[in-house]
Design a protein around this motif. Structure first.
Motif, PDB file in Angstrom:
ATOM      1  N   LYS A  73       3.758 -15.422  -0.710  1.00  0.00           N
ATOM      2  CA  LYS A  73       4.022 -13.977  -0.707  1.00  0.00           C
ATOM      3  C   LYS A  73       3.279 -13.351   0.467  1.00  0.00           C
ATOM      4  N   PHE A  74       4.030 -12.660   1.328  1.00  0.00           N
ATOM      5  CA  PHE A  74       3.487 -12.042   2.539  1.00  0.00           C
ATOM      6  C   PHE A  74       3.516 -10.530   2.335  1.00  0.00           C
ATOM      7  N   VAL A  75       2.338  -9.909   2.322  1.00  0.00           N
ATOM      8  CA  VAL A  75       2.235  -8.491   1.965  1.00  0.00           C
ATOM      9  C   VAL A  75       1.581  -7.709   3.099  1.00  0.00           C
ATOM     10  N   PRO A  76       2.342  -6.926   3.857  1.00  0.00           N
ATOM     11  CA  PRO A  76       1.716  -6.040   4.848  1.00  0.00           C
ATOM     12  C   PRO A  76       0.847  -5.005   4.131  1.00  0.00           C
ATOM     13  N   ALA A  77      -0.457  -5.021   4.410  1.00  0.00           N
ATOM     14  CA  ALA A  77      -1.391  -4.171   3.670  1.00  0.00           C
ATOM     15  C   ALA A  77      -2.386  -3.476   4.584  1.00  0.00           C
ATOM     16  N   SER A  78      -2.030  -3.343   5.861  1.00  0.00           N
ATOM     17  CA  SER A  78      -3.003  -2.787   6.801  1.00  0.00           C
ATOM     18  C   SER A  78      -2.995  -1.262   6.839  1.00  0.00           C
ATOM     19  N   GLY A  79      -1.987  -0.662   6.228  1.00  0.00           N
ATOM     20  CA  GLY A  79      -1.866   0.792   6.328  1.00  0.00           C
ATOM     21  C   GLY A  79      -2.968   1.542   5.601  1.00  0.00           C
ATOM     22  N   ALA A  80      -3.511   2.568   6.267  1.00  0.00           N
ATOM     23  CA  ALA A  80      -4.476   3.455   5.606  1.00  0.00           C
ATOM     24  C   ALA A  80      -3.733   4.384   4.661  1.00  0.00           C
ATOM     25  N   ALA A  81      -4.452   4.891   3.677  1.00  0.00           N
ATOM     26  CA  ALA A  81      -3.819   5.738   2.661  1.00  0.00           C
ATOM     27  C   ALA A  81      -3.757   7.201   3.071  1.00  0.00           C
ATOM     28  N   SER A  82      -4.158   7.509   4.297  1.00  0.00           N
ATOM     29  CA  SER A  82      -4.273   8.919   4.688  1.00  0.00           C
ATOM     30  C   SER A  82      -2.985   9.700   4.472  1.00  0.00           C
ATOM     31  N   ARG A  83      -1.814   9.069   4.730  1.00  0.00           N
ATOM     32  CA  ARG A  83      -0.542   9.780   4.557  1.00  0.00           C
ATOM     33  C   ARG A  83      -0.252  10.063   3.091  1.00  0.00           C
ATOM     34  N   MET A  84      -0.823   9.262   2.190  1.00  0.00           N
ATOM     35  CA  MET A  84      -0.663   9.532   0.758  1.00  0.00           C
ATOM     36  C   MET A  84      -1.259  10.876   0.373  1.00  0.00           C
ATOM     37  N   PHE A  85      -2.250  11.308   1.150  1.00  0.00           N
ATOM     38  CA  PHE A  85      -3.026  12.491   0.773  1.00  0.00           C
ATOM     39  C   PHE A  85      -2.851  13.642   1.768  1.00  0.00           C
ATOM     40  N   VAL A 280       9.167 -17.525   2.111  1.00  0.00           N
ATOM     41  CA  VAL A 280       8.210 -16.417   2.155  1.00  0.00           C
ATOM     42  C   VAL A 280       8.857 -15.170   1.571  1.00  0.00           C
ATOM     43  N   PHE A 281       8.212 -14.590   0.561  1.00  0.00           N
ATOM     44  CA  PHE A 281       8.597 -13.264   0.065  1.00  0.00           C
ATOM     45  C   PHE A 281       7.869 -12.211   0.900  1.00  0.00           C
ATOM     46  N   ILE A 282       8.556 -11.132   1.223  1.00  0.00           N
ATOM     47  CA  ILE A 282       7.926 -10.018   1.933  1.00  0.00           C
ATOM     48  C   ILE A 282       8.132  -8.752   1.112  1.00  0.00           C
ATOM     49  N   LYS A 283       7.032  -8.050   0.874  1.00  0.00           N
ATOM     50  CA  LYS A 283       7.101  -6.831   0.063  1.00  0.00           C
ATOM     51  C   LYS A 283       5.940  -5.929   0.429  1.00  0.00           C
ATOM     52  N   ASN A 284       6.197  -4.630   0.536  1.00  0.00           N
ATOM     53  CA  ASN A 284       5.146  -3.691   0.904  1.00  0.00           C
ATOM     54  C   ASN A 284       4.080  -3.601  -0.179  1.00  0.00           C
ATOM     55  N   ILE A 285       2.860  -3.327   0.242  1.00  0.00           N
ATOM     56  CA  ILE A 285       1.708  -3.324  -0.653  1.00  0.00           C
ATOM     57  C   ILE A 285       1.829  -2.305  -1.782  1.00  0.00           C
ATOM     58  N   ASP A 286       2.498  -1.170  -1.518  1.00  0.00           N
ATOM     59  CA  ASP A 286       2.506  -0.079  -2.500  1.00  0.00           C
ATOM     60  C   ASP A 286       3.657  -0.155  -3.491  1.00  0.00           C
ATOM     61  N   ASN A 287       4.575  -1.104  -3.324  1.00  0.00           N
ATOM     62  CA  ASN A 287       5.721  -1.202  -4.232  1.00  0.00           C
ATOM     63  C   ASN A 287       5.357  -2.118  -5.397  1.00  0.00           C
ATOM     64  N   VAL A 288       4.529  -1.590  -6.289  1.00  0.00           N
ATOM     65  CA  VAL A 288       4.053  -2.363  -7.436  1.00  0.00           C
ATOM     66  C   VAL A 288       4.138  -1.515  -8.695  1.00  0.00           C
ATOM     67  N   VAL A 289       4.180  -2.185  -9.828  1.00  0.00           N
ATOM     68  CA  VAL A 289       4.186  -1.506 -11.130  1.00  0.00           C
ATOM     69  C   VAL A 289       3.200  -2.218 -12.051  1.00  0.00           C
ATOM     70  N   PRO A 290       2.791  -1.550 -13.127  1.00  0.00           N
ATOM     71  CA  PRO A 290       1.939  -2.232 -14.108  1.00  0.00           C
ATOM     72  C   PRO A 290       2.721  -3.285 -14.882  1.00  0.00           C
ATOM     73  N   ASP A 291       1.999  -4.115 -15.626  1.00  0.00           N
ATOM     74  CA  ASP A 291       2.623  -5.223 -16.359  1.00  0.00           C
ATOM     75  C   ASP A 291       3.804  -4.777 -17.206  1.00  0.00           C
ATOM     76  N   SER A 292       3.681  -3.644 -17.851  1.00  0.00           N
ATOM     77  CA  SER A 292       4.693  -3.207 -18.816  1.00  0.00           C
ATOM     78  C   SER A 292       6.023  -2.850 -18.174  1.00  0.00           C
ATOM     79  N   PHE A 293       6.052  -2.652 -16.851  1.00  0.00           N
ATOM     80  CA  PHE A 293       7.288  -2.279 -16.161  1.00  0.00           C
ATOM     81  C   PHE A 293       7.775  -3.382 -15.212  1.00  0.00           C
ATOM     82  N   ARG A 294       7.208  -4.596 -15.295  1.00  0.00           N
ATOM     83  CA  ARG A 294       7.485  -5.590 -14.264  1.00  0.00           C
ATOM     84  C   ARG A 294       8.655  -6.512 -14.586  1.00  0.00           C
ATOM     85  N   ASP A 295       9.280  -6.395 -15.738  1.00  0.00           N
ATOM     86  CA  ASP A 295      10.349  -7.334 -16.095  1.00  0.00           C
ATOM     87  C   ASP A 295      11.460  -7.357 -15.045  1.00  0.00           C
TER      88      ASP A 295
END
Length: 506
Positions: A73-85, A280-295
């Motif tokens: 699993k290849f996860v681009p995770a270098s982005g700062a969170a500044s745009r989130m805020f 290789v799976f590629i997926k952005n770092i922020d596209n995640v859910v908790p266990d209860s929504f992962r089915d």
């Protein structure tokens, strides 16, 4: 255009002066718009699998893993969170002490108890102001609450990478996106030996924070899930930075040197090229859910993974047949039909070719990296779009395009964009080895004409910046591509902090 001092500085950075000259030339010429055949849609570039076909793909994926399939699993995770805020910074730095009714800041404050970092926030506000968040709300001290979230003296969420923020609450504590990606990896990419390979691309100034978080959680999560994690990190290579230009396209200098800027996520094709894995799976770092929504996420990771292996089975079979020379015109037509229906590849240049030349053409088209991209029905969310576009060799194939690559003055293209039914949620699975098990050189399949130029500034001075062909756009232009429809439930990005208030993140 480059001085001897510039050239010396370029070489000191491990770059080539000719490469920088070519970038400066691009500022003058710009990047051409792509020539488009049509938007991809169901039955024309986008495959919609039946429930039976989905199950067949899942079974194929499980067999691939059980047989010791080599996955990362290849996860681009270098982005700062500044745009989130962004909205939070604007409020703290603004003149108003009370957020506008209905604004994102007002909504966040109203539901602040729902965010996973509320416990940490209460600790910080008590330390800074001697009061809890609820007490500050009662006193309408909203700026103090927001400042405690984003400022360095508080949680510093505005200065941290998105992957290390607390996203989801559990009875035993909270999880960051890194932890959710690890959990998802255990459910979708563990091979028959229980090995889960994960790779995160991070920024140099945040690397130690990622290393600390992974060291803190990986062993415990591995024991809980009965897997063995193999986690690696990399940084965007300095050699992939791009030179900045003045508004008149001359080299931009700062502190006596050329200014170089990160080349965007397209630079990560170099990092991807270094990964030692077959799939290789590629997926952005922020596209995640908790266990209860992962089915849904788990199911459709298996679906697109299995569909990839099914396509590769076909490709491998055809390449093996071509290698033996045991084929006739009927076999070649079958292969051409496969190229068209699997990857929407069409090319009139083969009309009139003899069998030998057609076989060489088919081999050249099949012997490439392969990717399957999940595509979601367009419901107003942002994202690049699936299109059928023309390539430099005159053939047409499936491409993921951004709006900046499409000529806004072309009325025909505007109609195609308006008719588009799907968008790209960055949900990819890739096969990156050839029929002999050797890694493809992924840098050889980039279309250099698909970069992007934007206007930026540095210390108050205007400049022009260049981004390299995007990782899943032009950087994979010459891959074989298939689009498969996946449900919207698999797409849950966190672009702003208020997205954490959505039900799928609770």
């Amino acid at each position: 255009m480059l001085s001897q001092e510039d050239i010396a500085y370029i070489e000191e950075r491990g770059m080539d002066a000719a490469q920088v000259e070519a970038q400066l030339k691009r500022f003058e010429t710009g990047f051409p718009y792509l020539k488009i055949k049509d938007a991809a849609r169901q039955g024309q570039g986008i495959t919609v699998l039946t429930p039976e076909e989905e199950q067949q793909a899942i079974d194929r994926w499980r067999k691939f893993l059980a047989d010791g399939g080599d996955v990362c699993k290849f996860v681009p995770a270098s982005g700062a969170a500044s745009r989130m805020f962004k909205a939070l910074f604007a409020f703290v730095d603004g003149a108003d002490d009370v957020p506008a009714e209905g604004s994102d800041v007002a909504k966040l404050i109203a539901d602040i108890d729902k965010v996973a970092f509320i416990g940490d926030l209460n600790e910080v506000t008590r330390k800074l102001y001697g009061k809890s968040v609820d007490e500050l709300k009662a006193e309408k001290r909203f700026k103090e609450i927001i400042a405690a979230i984003i400022k360095p003296e508080g949680l510093n969420y505005g200065g941290l990478p998105k992957g290390l923020l607390k996203f989801h609450s559990y009875p035993e504590g909270s999880r960051t996106p890194v932890e959710e990606q690890l959990a998802e990896g255990a459910q979708t990419a563990a091979n028959g030996n229980g090995d889960v390979k994960m790779h995160f691309t991070v920024s140099a100034n945040h690397r130690k924070l990622f290393e600390a978080k992974i060291a803190e959680v990986a062993d415990r999560m591995a024991q809980e899930r009965g897997v063995k994690y193999h986690v690696s990190l990399s940084e965007q290579k300095p050699q992939t930075d791009t030179v900045a230009a003045n508004p008149d396209n001359t080299p931009f200098h700062e502190d006596g040197h050329l200014l170089f800027r990160p080349g965007g996520h397209g630079a990560l094709i170099e990092n991807l090229n270094d990964i030692d894995a077959t799939v290789v799976f590629i997926k952005n770092i922020d596209n995640v859910v908790p266990d209860s929504f992962r089915d849904a996420t788990v199911r459709y990771k298996q679906v697109i993974g299995g569909y990839l292996i099914q396509l590769h089975d076909k490709v491998q079979g055809y390449l093996d047949q071509l290698a033996t020379g045991e084929y006739d015109r009927g076999h070649l037509q079958e292969m051409l039909n496969f190229l068209h229906f699997a990857f929407s590849i069409s090319d009139r240049s083969i009309d009139g070719m003899n069998d030998t030349d057609v076989a060489l053409y088919i081999h050249e088209k099949l012997n490439r990296p392969l990717r399957v991209c999940g595509m979601v029905k367009n419901e107003g969310e942002p994202g690049g779009g699936p299109f059928i576009a023309y390539n430099r060799d005159g053939s047409a194939s499936l491409q993921i395009l951004e709006s900046t690559q499409i000529d806004p003055a072309n009325e025909e293209y505007k109609k195609m964009v308006a008719s588009a039914t799907h968008f790209n949620p960055v949900d990819l699975v890739c096969y990156v080895k050839d029929r002999n098990g050797d890694k493809f050189d992924l840098t050889s399949y980039v279309d250099p004409d698909t970069g992007f130029i934007s206007s930026k500034s540095s210390h108050g001075k205007e400049l022009r910046a260049m981004e390299l062909p995007g990782l899943w756009n032009g950087a994979m232009s010459d891959w074989n591509t298939a689009f498969v429809e996946v449900p919207i439930a698999t797409f849950n990005p966190v672009k702003t902090v208020n997205d954490l208030l959505r039900p799928t993140h609770q």
